[in-house]
Design a protein around this motif. Sequence first.
Motif, PDB file in Angstrom:
ATOM      1  N   ASP A 188       0.847  -1.191   0.000  1.00 50.12           N
ATOM      2  CA  ASP A 188       0.000   0.000   0.000  1.00 50.12           C
ATOM      3  C   ASP A 188       0.884   1.244   0.000  1.00 50.12           C
ATOM      4  OD1 ASP A 188      -2.022   1.820   0.164  1.00 50.12           O
ATOM      5  OD2 ASP A 188      -2.936   1.003   1.981  1.00 50.12           O
ATOM      6  N   ILE A 189       0.764   2.048  -1.071  1.00 49.24           N
ATOM      7  CA  ILE A 189       1.571   3.266  -1.179  1.00 49.24           C
ATOM      8  C   ILE A 189       0.737   4.529  -0.946  1.00 49.24           C
ATOM      9  CG2 ILE A 189       3.274   2.196  -2.712  1.00 49.24           C
ATOM     10  CD1 ILE A 189       1.863   3.733  -5.043  1.00 49.24           C
ATOM     11  N   ALA A 190      -0.515   4.377  -0.544  1.00 50.03           N
ATOM     12  CA  ALA A 190      -1.376   5.535  -0.327  1.00 50.03           C
ATOM     13  C   ALA A 190      -0.838   6.393   0.810  1.00 50.03           C
ATOM     14  CB  ALA A 190      -2.797   5.093  -0.018  1.00 50.03           C
ATOM     15  N   ASN A 191      -0.689   7.682   0.530  1.00 53.52           N
ATOM     16  CA  ASN A 191      -0.319   8.678   1.549  1.00 53.52           C
ATOM     17  C   ASN A 191       1.041   8.438   2.199  1.00 53.52           C
ATOM     18  OD1 ASN A 191      -2.794   9.899   1.024  1.00 53.52           O
ATOM     19  ND2 ASN A 191      -3.827   8.837   2.710  1.00 53.52           N
ATOM     20  N   ILE A 192       1.977   7.821   1.449  1.00 51.05           N
ATOM     21  CA  ILE A 192       3.329   7.622   1.999  1.00 51.05           C
ATOM     22  C   ILE A 192       4.261   8.778   1.620  1.00 51.05           C
ATOM     23  CG2 ILE A 192       3.108   5.109   1.975  1.00 51.05           C
ATOM     24  CD1 ILE A 192       5.055   5.104  -0.438  1.00 51.05           C
ATOM     25  N   GLY A 193       3.805   9.656   0.728  1.00 52.74           N
ATOM     26  CA  GLY A 193       4.640  10.763   0.270  1.00 52.74           C
ATOM     27  C   GLY A 193       5.055  10.554  -1.171  1.00 52.74           C
ATOM     28  N   SER A 194       4.984  11.604  -1.972  1.00 53.46           N
ATOM     29  CA  SER A 194       5.253  11.469  -3.401  1.00 53.46           C
ATOM     30  C   SER A 194       6.694  11.068  -3.695  1.00 53.46           C
ATOM     31  CB  SER A 194       4.912  12.772  -4.120  1.00 53.46           C
ATOM     32  OG  SER A 194       5.620  13.859  -3.565  1.00 53.46           O
ATOM     33  N   ASP A 195       7.644  11.515  -2.881  1.00 50.61           N
ATOM     34  CA  ASP A 195       9.038  11.136  -3.117  1.00 50.61           C
ATOM     35  C   ASP A 195       9.240   9.642  -2.939  1.00 50.61           C
ATOM     36  OD1 ASP A 195       8.483  11.458  -0.367  1.00 50.61           O
ATOM     37  OD2 ASP A 195      10.582  11.856   0.109  1.00 50.61           O
ATOM     38  N   LYS A 196       8.578   9.062  -1.952  1.00 53.07           N
ATOM     39  CA  LYS A 196       8.702   7.620  -1.720  1.00 53.07           C
ATOM     40  C   LYS A 196       8.009   6.819  -2.819  1.00 53.07           C
ATOM     41  CE  LYS A 196       9.282   7.771   3.300  1.00 53.07           C
ATOM     42  NZ  LYS A 196       9.396   9.224   3.432  1.00 53.07           N
ATOM     43  N   VAL A 197       6.946   7.366  -3.398  1.00 54.28           N
ATOM     44  CA  VAL A 197       6.274   6.698  -4.514  1.00 54.28           C
ATOM     45  C   VAL A 197       7.212   6.622  -5.717  1.00 54.28           C
ATOM     46  CG1 VAL A 197       4.377   6.875  -6.172  1.00 54.28           C
ATOM     47  CG2 VAL A 197       3.961   7.301  -3.754  1.00 54.28           C
ATOM     48  N   VAL A 198       7.907   7.719  -5.996  1.00 57.55           N
ATOM     49  CA  VAL A 198       8.874   7.721  -7.100  1.00 57.55           C
ATOM     50  C   VAL A 198       9.993   6.731  -6.828  1.00 57.55           C
ATOM     51  CG1 VAL A 198      10.585   9.121  -8.328  1.00 57.55           C
ATOM     52  CG2 VAL A 198       8.342  10.080  -7.789  1.00 57.55           C
ATOM     53  N   MET A 199      10.488   6.718  -5.620  1.00 59.62           N
ATOM     54  CA  MET A 199      11.576   5.796  -5.278  1.00 59.62           C
ATOM     55  C   MET A 199      11.134   4.344  -5.352  1.00 59.62           C
ATOM     56  SD  MET A 199      13.381   7.946  -2.178  1.00 59.62           S
ATOM     57  CE  MET A 199      14.680   6.742  -1.916  1.00 59.62           C
ATOM     58  N   ALA A 200       9.835   4.094  -5.133  1.00 61.65           N
ATOM     59  CA  ALA A 200       9.312   2.728  -5.250  1.00 61.65           C
ATOM     60  C   ALA A 200       9.237   2.265  -6.701  1.00 61.65           C
ATOM     61  CB  ALA A 200       7.933   2.643  -4.603  1.00 61.65           C
ATOM     62  N   GLY A 201       9.173   3.233  -7.643  1.00 63.31           N
ATOM     63  CA  GLY A 201       9.148   2.857  -9.052  1.00 63.31           C
ATOM     64  C   GLY A 201       7.948   3.343  -9.826  1.00 63.31           C
ATOM     65  N   VAL A 202       7.264   4.376  -9.321  1.00 65.52           N
ATOM     66  CA  VAL A 202       6.107   4.952 -10.017  1.00 65.52           C
ATOM     67  C   VAL A 202       6.456   6.391 -10.398  1.00 65.52           C
ATOM     68  CG1 VAL A 202       3.659   5.528  -9.903  1.00 65.52           C
ATOM     69  CG2 VAL A 202       4.525   3.526  -8.663  1.00 65.52           C
ATOM     70  N   CYS A 203       6.558   6.672 -11.700  1.00 67.15           N
ATOM     71  CA  CYS A 203       6.908   8.008 -12.167  1.00 67.15           C
ATOM     72  C   CYS A 203       5.824   8.515 -13.109  1.00 67.15           C
ATOM     73  CB  CYS A 203       8.253   8.003 -12.894  1.00 67.15           C
ATOM     74  SG  CYS A 203       9.649   7.497 -11.854  1.00 67.15           S
ATOM     75  N   GLN A 204       5.573   9.823 -13.048  1.00 67.33           N
ATOM     76  CA  GLN A 204       4.488  10.410 -13.820  1.00 67.33           C
ATOM     77  C   GLN A 204       4.980  11.472 -14.792  1.00 67.33           C
ATOM     78  OE1 GLN A 204       0.225  12.810 -13.152  1.00 67.33           O
ATOM     79  NE2 GLN A 204       1.186  11.742 -11.441  1.00 67.33           N
TER      80      GLN A 204
END
Length: 238
Positions: free
Chosen positions: A66-82
């Motif tokens: 679950d990546i909801a509300n973990i912070g946008s920087d951590k989402v990018v580091m997890a491998g999701v880029c927009q």
Amino acid sequence: MSILDVHNLHVSMGVQQILRGVELTVEENGIVAVLGANGVGKTTLMRAISNIYQIAEGEILFQGKDIANIGSDKVVMAGVCQAPEGRQIFSNMSVEENLILGAYHQDKKHFKDDLDYVFGLFPILEERLQQQAGAMSGGEQQMLCIGRALMGRPKLLLLDEPSLGLAPLVIKSIFDLIVKIREMGTSILIVEQNAKAALSVADYGYIMEGGTIIMEGPAAELIEGGRLEEAYMGGKAY
């Protein structure tokens, strides 16, 4: 096997509820299109997945976590880029500087290989490397926007209205390149008003209206039999 699962997603802005119980899945190495007219919540969905917007309720599972509300920087580091709507490049910076920013969290040892990968997809960016980004055409800026996202080594690439404001031939070129990006192993989620362009490359599609999913199915089935026109309330799915 899925790479992204969105369950019962609700997003509100003040007292206004924008997303209502959205459910969708992106399969590993798949291309999924989310379609709908302007203002139905497509960009809000992308920003919620990227953690730019907080969610009120639901789950966003990326590779089972679950990546909801973990912070946008951590989402990018997890491998999701927009690659965001309207491109949003740094127009007063060079092409090279924009690409460097896309790789800010990556190990420097990957930079040259990642740059070569982006140049292989978008040769014009190598030609314009020292040019100010804002001086490029709309199509070239869109290529830079996508290239900048790819410098983050995404496992899942989010594309928000990649055809916006572009000429038909440029749109075709962009969507041909989207297929190539998938062939290199990146899963892709596209939100688009240009339904037929998106479904021409997608495996599966969802149609949004009023902040919720009203229709879904394999891309070929949505294209056939007038289902797009039905979903667009009798309008033309251009």
